[in-house]
Scaffold this motif. Structure first.
Motif, PDB file in Angstrom:
ATOM      1  N   LEU A  73      -3.173   2.759  -5.560  1.00 59.76           N
ATOM      2  CA  LEU A  73      -3.876   1.603  -5.007  1.00 59.76           C
ATOM      3  C   LEU A  73      -4.150   0.523  -6.036  1.00 59.76           C
ATOM      4  N   ASN A  74      -4.254   0.870  -7.277  1.00 58.70           N
ATOM      5  CA  ASN A  74      -4.610  -0.105  -8.308  1.00 58.70           C
ATOM      6  C   ASN A  74      -3.405  -0.733  -9.003  1.00 58.70           C
ATOM      7  N   LYS A  75      -2.208  -0.370  -8.630  1.00 58.60           N
ATOM      8  CA  LYS A  75      -1.037  -0.966  -9.281  1.00 58.60           C
ATOM      9  C   LYS A  75      -0.834  -2.383  -8.744  1.00 58.60           C
ATOM     10  N   LYS A  76      -0.558  -3.266  -9.653  1.00 61.77           N
ATOM     11  CA  LYS A  76      -0.261  -4.659  -9.282  1.00 61.77           C
ATOM     12  C   LYS A  76       1.257  -4.783  -9.246  1.00 61.77           C
ATOM     13  N   GLY A  93       6.786  -8.203  -5.195  1.00 57.22           N
ATOM     14  CA  GLY A  93       8.030  -7.843  -4.549  1.00 57.22           C
ATOM     15  C   GLY A  93       8.500  -8.914  -3.589  1.00 57.22           C
ATOM     16  N   ILE A  94       9.785  -8.877  -3.269  1.00 53.26           N
ATOM     17  CA  ILE A  94      10.386  -9.814  -2.323  1.00 53.26           C
ATOM     18  C   ILE A  94      10.945  -8.971  -1.185  1.00 53.26           C
ATOM     19  N   ILE A  95      10.662  -9.462   0.019  1.00 48.08           N
ATOM     20  CA  ILE A  95      11.156  -8.779   1.200  1.00 48.08           C
ATOM     21  C   ILE A  95      12.168  -9.711   1.863  1.00 48.08           C
ATOM     22  N   ILE A 102      15.105 -13.659   7.158  1.00 51.23           N
ATOM     23  CA  ILE A 102      13.677 -13.451   6.924  1.00 51.23           C
ATOM     24  C   ILE A 102      13.507 -13.291   5.424  1.00 51.23           C
ATOM     25  N   LEU A 103      12.589 -14.036   4.905  1.00 47.21           N
ATOM     26  CA  LEU A 103      12.295 -13.970   3.481  1.00 47.21           C
ATOM     27  C   LEU A 103      10.793 -13.817   3.343  1.00 47.21           C
ATOM     28  N   GLY A 104      10.365 -12.819   2.513  1.00 46.61           N
ATOM     29  CA  GLY A 104       8.943 -12.603   2.335  1.00 46.61           C
ATOM     30  C   GLY A 104       8.597 -12.345   0.877  1.00 46.61           C
ATOM     31  N   PHE A 105       7.366 -12.568   0.575  1.00 46.40           N
ATOM     32  CA  PHE A 105       6.887 -12.377  -0.791  1.00 46.40           C
ATOM     33  C   PHE A 105       5.740 -11.365  -0.725  1.00 46.40           C
ATOM     34  N   ASP A 106       5.793 -10.373  -1.594  1.00 44.42           N
ATOM     35  CA  ASP A 106       4.790  -9.293  -1.592  1.00 44.42           C
ATOM     36  C   ASP A 106       4.117  -9.240  -2.965  1.00 44.42           C
ATOM     37  N   PHE A 107       2.786  -9.285  -2.953  1.00 40.96           N
ATOM     38  CA  PHE A 107       2.027  -9.176  -4.203  1.00 40.96           C
ATOM     39  C   PHE A 107       0.865  -8.226  -3.967  1.00 40.96           C
TER      40      PHE A 107
END
Length: 146
Positions: free
Chosen positions: A115-118, A121-123, A139-144
Motif C-alpha cells: 500500500l505504501n509503494k509509490k 504507470g501508464i494504462i 484508451i490512454l490512462g495515467f496511473d500514480f
C-alpha cells in the motif's frame, strides 16, 4: 580340702531347705476389707475394658485416617500431574500464539509495503465498437500511486 569345703556348703544349703516355716493361720484368712477390694478390682476391670474399647476405636480411627491420608496423597499427585499437563498445554498455546502473531506481523508488513509503494504507470488499450466505428478509439490512462 576342696571336698570338705564342698561338703560344708552342701550341708548348710540342705539345712536351710529343711528349716520349718511357721505360718500363722490367721494370715491365710481373707482380710476384712475383702469385699471392698473385690468391688474395687471389678471397677478397675470395668475401667480397663472401657479403655480397651476406646483404644480399639482409636486404632480403627487411625486406620481410617491413614486411608484418607493415602487417598489425599494420591489426589495431590493426580492434581500435580494435571497441573503439569495444563502448564505444558499453556506453554504450547503461548508458542502457537506467538507464531500466529509473527505471521500476522509479517502479513501486515507485506500489506503496508504494497500500500505504501509509490508507483507511476501508464494504462493503454483499444476500444472497438463494430456497429459504430466512430465511437471506437484508443484508451490512454495515467496511473500514480502514492
Amino acid at each position: 580340702m576342696i571336698t570338705i569345703k564342698r561338703l560344708l556348703v552342701f550341708l548348710i544349703v540342705l539345712s536351710l531347705l529343711f528349716v520349718p516355716i511357721v505360718v500363722n493361720a490367721q494370715e491365710l484368712d481373707p482380710p476384712k476389707e475383702y469385699d471392698q477390694l473385690l468391688e474395687d478390682y471389678r471397677d478397675m476391670y470395668d475401667i480397663a475394658q472401657k479403655y480397651k474399647k476406646l483404644y480399639e476405636e482409636a486404632e480403627k480411627d487411625v486406620t481410617e485416617y491413614k486411608k484418607l491420608y493415602n487417598q489425599a496423597e494420591a489426589d495431590v499427585e493426580e492434581y500435580r500431574q494435571f497441573y503439569e499437563s495444563a502448564e505444558e498445554n499453556n506453554r504450547k498455546l503461548i508458542d502457537s500464539n506467538n507464531r500466529l502473531q509473527d505471521l500476522i506481523d509479517t502479513q501486515k508488513d507485506m500489506i503496508d509495503d504494497i500500500l505504501n509503494k509509490k508507483e507511476i504507470g501508464i494504462i493503454t488499450g483499444v476500444n472497438v465498437v463494430p456497429a459504430n466505428i466512430k465511437n471506437s478509439g484508443i484508451i490512454l490512462g495515467f496511473d500514480f500511486q502514492f
